[in-house]
Design a protein around this motif. Structure first.
Motif, PDB file in Angstrom:
ATOM      1  N   VAL A   1     102.551  38.376  80.285  1.00  0.00           N
ATOM      2  CA  VAL A   1     102.713  37.501  79.185  1.00  0.00           C
ATOM      3  C   VAL A   1     103.341  36.690  79.848  1.00  0.00           C
ATOM      4  N   VAL A   2     105.302  36.332  79.931  1.00  0.00           N
ATOM      5  CA  VAL A   2     105.884  35.338  80.786  1.00  0.00           C
ATOM      6  C   VAL A   2     105.621  35.220  82.158  1.00  0.00           C
ATOM      7  N   ALA A   3     104.917  36.353  82.658  1.00  0.00           N
ATOM      8  CA  ALA A   3     104.683  35.839  84.679  1.00  0.00           C
ATOM      9  C   ALA A   3     103.343  35.352  84.752  1.00  0.00           C
ATOM     10  N   ASP A   4     102.826  35.196  83.355  1.00  0.00           N
ATOM     11  CA  ASP A   4     100.894  35.503  83.959  1.00  0.00           C
ATOM     12  C   ASP A   4     101.223  33.830  83.484  1.00  0.00           C
ATOM     13  N   ASN A   5     100.580  32.726  84.538  1.00  0.00           N
ATOM     14  CA  ASN A   5     100.128  31.614  85.370  1.00  0.00           C
ATOM     15  C   ASN A   5      99.109  31.694  85.928  1.00  0.00           C
ATOM     16  N   THR A   6      97.984  32.255  84.934  1.00  0.00           N
ATOM     17  CA  THR A   6      96.675  31.901  85.114  1.00  0.00           C
ATOM     18  C   THR A   6      96.183  32.257  86.564  1.00  0.00           C
ATOM     19  N   ILE A   7      97.065  32.957  87.370  1.00  0.00           N
ATOM     20  CA  ILE A   7      96.552  33.930  88.857  1.00  0.00           C
ATOM     21  C   ILE A   7      97.070  35.009  88.757  1.00  0.00           C
ATOM     22  N   PRO A   8      95.591  35.680  88.559  1.00  0.00           N
ATOM     23  CA  PRO A   8      95.904  37.657  88.345  1.00  0.00           C
ATOM     24  C   PRO A   8      96.725  38.288  88.961  1.00  0.00           C
ATOM     25  N   ARG A   9      97.756  38.953  88.713  1.00  0.00           N
ATOM     26  CA  ARG A   9      98.609  40.215  89.574  1.00  0.00           C
ATOM     27  C   ARG A   9      99.194  40.571  88.200  1.00  0.00           C
ATOM     28  N   GLY A  10      99.730  41.635  89.008  1.00  0.00           N
ATOM     29  CA  GLY A  10     101.030  42.807  88.987  1.00  0.00           C
ATOM     30  C   GLY A  10      99.823  43.831  88.026  1.00  0.00           C
ATOM     31  N   PRO A  11     100.236  44.817  87.369  1.00  0.00           N
ATOM     32  CA  PRO A  11      99.788  45.943  86.888  1.00  0.00           C
ATOM     33  C   PRO A  11      98.327  46.147  85.525  1.00  0.00           C
ATOM     34  N   LEU A  12      97.268  46.927  86.425  1.00  0.00           N
ATOM     35  CA  LEU A  12      96.216  46.723  85.868  1.00  0.00           C
ATOM     36  C   LEU A  12      95.535  48.222  85.380  1.00  0.00           C
ATOM     37  N   ARG A  13      95.819  48.827  84.433  1.00  0.00           N
ATOM     38  CA  ARG A  13      95.226  49.872  84.555  1.00  0.00           C
ATOM     39  C   ARG A  13      94.093  50.261  83.687  1.00  0.00           C
ATOM     40  N   ILE A  14      93.000  50.454  84.691  1.00  0.00           N
ATOM     41  CA  ILE A  14      91.759  50.592  84.355  1.00  0.00           C
ATOM     42  C   ILE A  14      91.180  52.107  84.216  1.00  0.00           C
ATOM     43  N   GLY A  15      90.506  52.253  82.985  1.00  0.00           N
ATOM     44  CA  GLY A  15      89.890  54.136  83.044  1.00  0.00           C
ATOM     45  C   GLY A  15      88.361  53.509  82.666  1.00  0.00           C
ATOM     46  N   SER A  16      87.155  54.596  83.086  1.00  0.00           N
ATOM     47  CA  SER A  16      86.285  54.755  83.762  1.00  0.00           C
ATOM     48  C   SER A  16      85.595  56.058  82.860  1.00  0.00           C
ATOM     49  N   PRO A  17      84.066  56.887  82.908  1.00  0.00           N
ATOM     50  CA  PRO A  17      83.918  58.086  82.954  1.00  0.00           C
ATOM     51  C   PRO A  17      83.140  58.138  84.660  1.00  0.00           C
ATOM     52  N   GLU A  18      83.111  59.531  84.736  1.00  0.00           N
ATOM     53  CA  GLU A  18      83.213  59.643  86.030  1.00  0.00           C
ATOM     54  C   GLU A  18      81.686  58.438  86.653  1.00  0.00           C
ATOM     55  N   THR A  19      80.525  58.695  85.805  1.00  0.00           N
ATOM     56  CA  THR A  19      79.314  58.056  86.713  1.00  0.00           C
ATOM     57  C   THR A  19      79.621  56.395  86.186  1.00  0.00           C
ATOM     58  N   THR A  20      80.598  56.370  85.776  1.00  0.00           N
ATOM     59  CA  THR A  20      80.501  54.599  86.348  1.00  0.00           C
ATOM     60  C   THR A  20      81.604  54.445  87.097  1.00  0.00           C
ATOM     61  N   ALA A  21      82.600  55.306  87.752  1.00  0.00           N
ATOM     62  CA  ALA A  21      83.395  54.874  88.151  1.00  0.00           C
ATOM     63  C   ALA A  21      82.729  55.568  90.097  1.00  0.00           C
ATOM     64  N   ALA A  22      81.725  56.355  89.770  1.00  0.00           N
ATOM     65  CA  ALA A  22      81.021  56.960  91.133  1.00  0.00           C
ATOM     66  C   ALA A  22      80.036  55.927  91.347  1.00  0.00           C
ATOM     67  N   ILE A  23      79.044  54.507  90.606  1.00  0.00           N
ATOM     68  CA  ILE A  23      78.029  54.509  90.924  1.00  0.00           C
ATOM     69  C   ILE A  23      78.195  52.953  91.102  1.00  0.00           C
ATOM     70  N   ARG A  24      79.379  52.336  89.593  1.00  0.00           N
ATOM     71  CA  ARG A  24      79.203  50.922  89.287  1.00  0.00           C
ATOM     72  C   ARG A  24      80.654  50.523  89.650  1.00  0.00           C
ATOM     73  N   LEU A  25      81.704  50.967  89.682  1.00  0.00           N
ATOM     74  CA  LEU A  25      83.092  50.653  90.472  1.00  0.00           C
ATOM     75  C   LEU A  25      82.903  49.940  91.537  1.00  0.00           C
ATOM     76  N   PRO A  26      82.425  50.289  92.575  1.00  0.00           N
ATOM     77  CA  PRO A  26      82.662  50.563  94.008  1.00  0.00           C
ATOM     78  C   PRO A  26      82.830  49.296  93.937  1.00  0.00           C
ATOM     79  N   SER A  27      81.584  48.727  93.650  1.00  0.00           N
ATOM     80  CA  SER A  27      81.565  47.309  94.551  1.00  0.00           C
ATOM     81  C   SER A  27      81.795  46.507  93.145  1.00  0.00           C
ATOM     82  N   ILE A  28      82.263  46.319  91.862  1.00  0.00           N
ATOM     83  CA  ILE A  28      83.359  46.513  90.957  1.00  0.00           C
ATOM     84  C   ILE A  28      84.568  46.082  91.879  1.00  0.00           C
TER      85      ILE A  28
END
Length: 291
Positions: free
Chosen positions: A81-108
């Motif tokens: 929060v302290v480092a957040d200056n509206t420019i996305p940076r730092g760690p981001l941990r995302i979860g996904s089902p296998e099906t979404t990871a295989a088809i949707r996530l690559p383009s995202i």
């Protein structure tokens, strides 16, 4: 008791082993043991039961774990929060089902990484049930899951929809009647998968008991066995259409409206939505509507 002690304590608790925790944190085992003993001495209570198979939390350890998870997360969030200056940076941990990871996530992920290369993305796949648990335990910043999901501690955002269809090997005849499924094997992900639950609920509603249920840990395992004629499954049509390039498959459309399934992005309500998270959600919505 400092934050590093709590991080070490959580590593041992989650791994169930001092040796594994030491490997994960790149510490020597003796150092981990000493830090745990010092923490127990400071708190004047045993936090673990030691045994040949590893360590298990005591009642006091379970209590500390629930607080330690929140403390460690809030410390990390404060830094973000302290480092957040509206420019996305730092760690981001995302979860996904296998099906979404295989088809949707690559383009995202491709779009996101091109736009925000300073974000350190980490992805974990699992069932809807597992991903909800990880978000609630502060181990993921957010996750894609299939509807329905209701929980008072979760912020739930619809990012798109999936049409589900029965899928079989190309050698199977057309499935016109639900009764035909009674003699077939269901090929599904482990318990906690929302698509598996929908298929089992639908069969139960029709009074059908499948001949056998086989669990798989990967999408490729399910598709390969369907291709070989081992059984059937219920999967998103986007997955089926992509897989038909490689496998001999046949889809069987289900007309029930319940099989148009919203895809949700969940995150804890009590966490700060960083610029990295909000932009990930925005790009996810955009890509779901483009594909």
């Amino acid at each position: 008791m400092d934050i590093r002690d709590l991080q070490i304590f959580l590593a041992v608790a989650n791994e169930g082993s001092i040796t594994k925790a030491a490997e994960k944190m790149e510490y020597v085992q003796s150092s981990i043991s000493i830090r745990i003993q010092q923490l127990e001495k400071e708190l004047k209570t045993a936090l673990f039961r030691r045994g040949r198979q590893g360590v298990r939390l005591t009642t006091s350890g379970e209590t500390l774990k629930s607080y330690a998870e929140k403390i460690v997360f809030l410390t990390q969030e404060a830094e973000r929060v302290v480092a957040d200056n509206t420019i996305p940076r730092g760690p981001l941990r995302i979860g996904s089902p296998e099906t979404t990871a295989a088809i949707r996530l690559p383009s995202i992920l491709t779009d996101y990484h091109k736009s925000y290369p300073e974000v350190d993305l980490a992805l974990k796949t699992g069932t809807t049930e597992e991903l909800i648990h990880l978000v609630l335990k502060y181990e993921l910043d957010g996750a894609f899951v299939a509807a329905p999901v209701q929980h008072p501690e979760l912020d739930i955002i619809e990012v798109g929809v999936e049409e589900l269809a029965l899928i079989s090997g190309g050698q199977f005849p057309s499935i016109d009647q639900p009764e035909q499924l009674g003699n077939l094997t269901l090929l599904v992900f482990r318990a906690g998968c929302s698509y598996r639950q929908k298929l089992e609920d639908w069969l139960r509603l029709k009074g059908i008991i499948p001949a056998k249920i086989m669990e798989f840990g990967t999408l490729e395992g399910i598709l390969g066995c369907i291709h070989a004629g081992l059984g059937i499954s219920l999967l998103p049509r986007s997955v089926i259409e992509r897989a038909m390039v490689q496998y001999n498959l046949r889809s069987h459309k289900i007309s029930d409206k319940s099989y148009i399934t919203p895809i949700l992005f969940i995150r804890r309500k009590d966490t700060y939505e960083t610029a990295a998270t909000s932009e990930f959600i925005r790009i996810s919505k955009q890509r779901f509507h483009l594909t």
